[in-house]
Write an enzyme that holds these catalytic residues in place. Structure first.
Site, mmCIF file in Angstrom:
data_model
loop_
_atom_site.group_PDB
_atom_site.id
_atom_site.type_symbol
_atom_site.label_atom_id
_atom_site.label_comp_id
_atom_site.label_asym_id
_atom_site.label_seq_id
_atom_site.Cartn_x
_atom_site.Cartn_y
_atom_site.Cartn_z
ATOM 1 N N GLU A 124 0.812 -13.338 12.142
ATOM 2 C CA GLU A 124 1.492 -11.936 13.142
ATOM 3 C C GLU A 124 1.612 -10.385 11.838
ATOM 4 O O GLU A 124 1.849 -10.208 11.011
ATOM 5 C CB GLU A 124 2.841 -11.850 13.886
ATOM 6 C CG GLU A 124 2.960 -12.716 14.335
ATOM 7 C CD GLU A 124 2.612 -12.500 15.867
ATOM 8 O OE1 GLU A 124 2.406 -11.836 16.446
ATOM 9 O OE2 GLU A 124 2.169 -14.037 16.446
ATOM 10 N N TRP A 143 3.651 7.908 -2.104
ATOM 11 C CA TRP A 143 4.666 8.477 -2.484
ATOM 12 C C TRP A 143 4.742 8.500 -3.452
ATOM 13 O O TRP A 143 5.669 9.683 -3.473
ATOM 14 C CB TRP A 143 4.934 7.009 -3.154
ATOM 15 C CG TRP A 143 6.343 6.680 -3.223
ATOM 16 C CD1 TRP A 143 7.109 5.502 -2.714
ATOM 17 C CD2 TRP A 143 7.300 6.706 -4.911
ATOM 18 N NE1 TRP A 143 8.688 6.406 -3.264
ATOM 19 C CE2 TRP A 143 8.538 6.238 -4.194
ATOM 20 C CE3 TRP A 143 6.515 6.583 -5.808
ATOM 21 C CZ2 TRP A 143 9.214 6.970 -5.587
ATOM 22 C CZ3 TRP A 143 7.107 7.133 -6.933
ATOM 23 C CH2 TRP A 143 8.888 6.915 -7.015
ATOM 24 N N TRP A 198 -11.969 -2.013 -7.757
ATOM 25 C CA TRP A 198 -12.898 -1.008 -8.888
ATOM 26 C C TRP A 198 -13.741 -0.012 -8.994
ATOM 27 O O TRP A 198 -13.826 0.638 -9.828
ATOM 28 C CB TRP A 198 -14.279 -2.181 -9.271
ATOM 29 C CG TRP A 198 -13.450 -3.940 -10.107
ATOM 30 C CD1 TRP A 198 -13.597 -4.840 -9.053
ATOM 31 C CD2 TRP A 198 -12.804 -3.910 -10.799
ATOM 32 N NE1 TRP A 198 -12.960 -5.996 -9.838
ATOM 33 C CE2 TRP A 198 -12.987 -5.312 -10.677
ATOM 34 C CE3 TRP A 198 -12.922 -3.442 -12.705
ATOM 35 C CZ2 TRP A 198 -11.929 -5.949 -11.968
ATOM 36 C CZ3 TRP A 198 -12.630 -3.762 -13.796
ATOM 37 C CH2 TRP A 198 -11.963 -5.241 -13.450
ATOM 38 N N HIS A 222 2.940 3.385 -9.014
ATOM 39 C CA HIS A 222 2.436 1.917 -9.145
ATOM 40 C C HIS A 222 3.483 1.204 -9.453
ATOM 41 O O HIS A 222 4.106 0.140 -9.617
ATOM 42 C CB HIS A 222 1.363 1.748 -10.203
ATOM 43 C CG HIS A 222 -0.211 2.315 -9.290
ATOM 44 N ND1 HIS A 222 -0.278 1.686 -7.817
ATOM 45 C CD2 HIS A 222 -1.626 2.808 -9.323
ATOM 46 C CE1 HIS A 222 -1.744 2.701 -7.851
ATOM 47 N NE2 HIS A 222 -2.153 3.127 -8.402
ATOM 48 N N ASP A 278 1.023 -1.643 -0.119
ATOM 49 C CA ASP A 278 0.110 0.452 -0.022
ATOM 50 C C ASP A 278 0.919 1.738 -0.158
ATOM 51 O O ASP A 278 1.910 1.496 0.687
ATOM 52 C CB ASP A 278 -1.233 0.100 1.433
ATOM 53 C CG ASP A 278 -2.155 0.994 1.034
ATOM 54 O OD1 ASP A 278 -2.425 1.349 -0.039
ATOM 55 O OD2 ASP A 278 -2.621 0.902 2.868
ATOM 56 N N SER A 322 -7.805 -5.437 -5.474
ATOM 57 C CA SER A 322 -8.865 -5.599 -4.682
ATOM 58 C C SER A 322 -9.747 -6.207 -5.106
ATOM 59 O O SER A 322 -10.114 -4.519 -5.944
ATOM 60 C CB SER A 322 -8.611 -5.156 -3.263
ATOM 61 O OG SER A 322 -9.336 -4.295 -3.263
ATOM 62 N N ARG A 341 -11.945 3.086 -8.112
ATOM 63 C CA ARG A 341 -10.895 3.285 -8.646
ATOM 64 C C ARG A 341 -11.073 4.065 -10.405
ATOM 65 O O ARG A 341 -12.175 3.379 -10.501
ATOM 66 C CB ARG A 341 -9.927 2.925 -8.359
ATOM 67 C CG ARG A 341 -9.354 2.784 -7.070
ATOM 68 C CD ARG A 341 -7.479 2.435 -6.920
ATOM 69 N NE ARG A 341 -7.626 1.982 -5.437
ATOM 70 C CZ ARG A 341 -6.671 2.549 -5.157
ATOM 71 N NH1 ARG A 341 -5.026 2.986 -5.717
ATOM 72 N NH2 ARG A 341 -6.655 2.206 -3.482
ATOM 73 N N ARG A 365 2.140 -4.802 6.459
ATOM 74 C CA ARG A 365 1.675 -3.765 5.391
ATOM 75 C C ARG A 365 1.921 -2.149 4.958
ATOM 76 O O ARG A 365 2.862 -1.997 6.754
ATOM 77 C CB ARG A 365 -0.050 -3.402 5.581
ATOM 78 C CG ARG A 365 -0.668 -2.407 4.862
ATOM 79 C CD ARG A 365 -2.295 -1.878 5.341
ATOM 80 N NE ARG A 365 -2.719 -1.344 4.211
ATOM 81 C CZ ARG A 365 -4.299 -0.745 4.623
ATOM 82 N NH1 ARG A 365 -4.776 -1.940 4.310
ATOM 83 N NH2 ARG A 365 -4.625 -0.472 2.955
ATOM 84 N N LEU A 382 10.235 -20.832 -4.160
ATOM 85 C CA LEU A 382 9.109 -20.235 -2.999
ATOM 86 C C LEU A 382 7.824 -20.263 -4.310
ATOM 87 O O LEU A 382 8.275 -19.994 -5.302
ATOM 88 C CB LEU A 382 10.437 -18.806 -3.907
ATOM 89 C CG LEU A 382 9.264 -17.259 -3.367
ATOM 90 C CD1 LEU A 382 9.081 -17.442 -1.890
ATOM 91 C CD2 LEU A 382 9.697 -16.507 -4.020
HETATM 92 C C1 IPE Z 1 -5.723 -2.606 -0.280
HETATM 93 O O1 IPE Z 1 -4.938 -1.134 -0.508
HETATM 94 C C2 IPE Z 1 -5.361 -3.436 -1.541
HETATM 95 C C3 IPE Z 1 -4.152 -3.722 -2.007
HETATM 96 C C4 IPE Z 1 -3.026 -2.858 -1.750
HETATM 97 C C5 IPE Z 1 -3.605 -3.646 -3.695
HETATM 98 P P1 IPE Z 1 -5.902 0.198 -0.716
HETATM 99 O O2 IPE Z 1 -5.217 1.026 -0.602
HETATM 100 O O3 IPE Z 1 -7.196 -0.668 -1.562
HETATM 101 O O4 IPE Z 1 -7.049 -0.227 1.276
HETATM 102 P P2 IPE Z 1 -8.098 0.779 0.988
HETATM 103 O O5 IPE Z 1 -8.997 1.235 0.828
HETATM 104 O O6 IPE Z 1 -7.005 1.839 2.121
HETATM 105 O O7 IPE Z 1 -8.371 0.330 2.683
HETATM 106 C C1 IPE Z 2 -1.836 0.087 -3.418
HETATM 107 O O1 IPE Z 2 -1.387 1.537 -3.167
HETATM 108 C C2 IPE Z 2 -2.002 -0.363 -4.722
HETATM 109 C C3 IPE Z 2 -3.221 -0.914 -4.552
HETATM 110 C C4 IPE Z 2 -4.221 -0.465 -3.877
HETATM 111 C C5 IPE Z 2 -3.476 -1.422 -6.041
HETATM 112 P P1 IPE Z 2 -2.358 2.714 -3.343
HETATM 113 O O2 IPE Z 2 -2.730 3.140 -4.553
HETATM 114 O O3 IPE Z 2 -3.316 2.096 -3.243
HETATM 115 O O4 IPE Z 2 -1.773 4.039 -2.746
HETATM 116 P P2 IPE Z 2 -2.304 5.300 -1.952
HETATM 117 O O5 IPE Z 2 -3.333 4.113 -0.914
HETATM 118 O O6 IPE Z 2 -3.658 5.821 -2.500
HETATM 119 O O7 IPE Z 2 -1.210 6.083 -0.739
HETATM 120 MG MG MG Z 3 -4.558 2.466 -0.446
#
Ligand code: IPE
Ligand code: IPE
Ligand code: MG
Length: 251
Positions: free
Chosen positions: A212, A30, A74, A42, A25, A70, A76, A193, A136
């Site tokens: 954990e 970033w 969708w 990304h 995440d 996740s 987004r 995370r 792995l």
């Molecule tokens: C969780 O991150 C999903 C992935 C890392 C693929 P999100 O950025 O979607 O989670 P929320 O919305 O902050 O909970």
């Molecule tokens: C994780 O980064 C990638 C996915 C969830 C697919 P984010 O896109 O959620 O980045 P933030 O959380 O908005 O910074």
């Molecule tokens: Mg995120």
């Protein structure tokens, strides 16, 4: 990746977690912090993933699960979803051969129905090509949601009951677990995370019962071997009890 150095031999680390799961995440934040588009975050996230797969093997990890997209992502904007799917396509096309050469077995969990046919074909190709590898296991959670996974398991069990193939009294936690997507893969010992958020966001809810959890403040594109080692060191300091008692060492 083709000119990358071969993966180093497995380190002798008996305290290493067998299965590490990663919620990657913070790509967007970033990028925003650098005045860059989210897509660049990304893209840099995929670079971090390459580093971490390599590091995972060097640290003696047997299973690495990564949350890539996740069920809720969708929601987004379509352009960002397109960027994320494009990166998955590119990751498999560019990296599959070297993952295979390094003995990585790729597994995919998540809902395949409704994905574009070329994505499904790439996911199948990755699983098929690497199915006999054992150094792995890289579990890619793509279009994955844990509640949806549990609901699908319940649906399959309900169907078997309705068809008279199963007695409801035989359904217990162990059996339901067998109806999840990768029942042969051990539960994660450690879930990491990045980005500072402290939640699971519908990731491995069932399998995380005794994992954990380690939350690291850095954003995913900055995550590297040292950060993974830091999380594993934190894991090694934890006392896992699984509901029981831990024998005290003589004081
Ligand atoms: C969780 O991150 C999903 C992935 C890392 C693929 P999100 O950025 O979607 O989670 P929320 O919305 O902050 O909970
Ligand atoms: C994780 O980064 C990638 C996915 C969830 C697919 P984010 O896109 O959620 O980045 P933030 O959380 O908005 O910074
Ligand atoms: Mg995120």
């Amino acid at each position: 990746m083709s000119n990358a150095a071969p993966i180093a031999p497995v380190a002798d680390r008996s305290d290493a977690p067998l299965h590490v799961a990663l919620i990657m995440d913070g790509n967007g934040r970033w990028a925003a912090a650098r005045g860059l588009p989210r897509a660049e975050g990304h893209r840099r996230g995929v670079d971090a993933l390459r580093r971490v797969v390599r590091a995972a093997h060097e640290l003696g990890i047997g299973y690495l699960t990564i949350f890539s997209f996740s069920s809720e992502n969708w929601s987004r904007p379509a352009a960002e979803i397109g960027d994320l799917f494009g990166l998955l396509r590119r990751f498999i096309r560019n990296d599959l051969a070297s993952l295979h050469r390094d003995g990585v077995r790729v597994r995919v969990i998540g809902e395949r129905d409704g994905l574009e046919p070329d994505i499904c074909a790439l996911l199948n190709e990755a699983e098929e090509l690497t199915r006999n590898n054992s150094r792995l296991t890289l579990v890619v959670a793509f279009n994955y949601g844990s509640r949806q996974e549990i609901a699908r398991a319940a649906q399959r069990l309900a169907r078997e009951v309705a068809e008279g193939k199963r007695d409801p009294d035989t359904i217990d936690a162990e059996m339901l677990g067998q109806y999840l997507e990768a029942p042969d893969i051990p539960d994660p010992d450690l879930i990491i995370r990045t980005s500072g958020e402290q939640r699971l966001s519908n990731f491995l809810l069932w399998q995380a019962a005794y994992s954990e959890l380690v939350f690291v403040p850095m954003h995913w594109p900055d995550f590297d071997k040292a950060a993974l080692e830091g999380a594993i060191a934190e894991f090694a300091r934890r006392e896992r009890r699984f509901g029981g008692l831990v024998a005290k060492t003589a004081s």
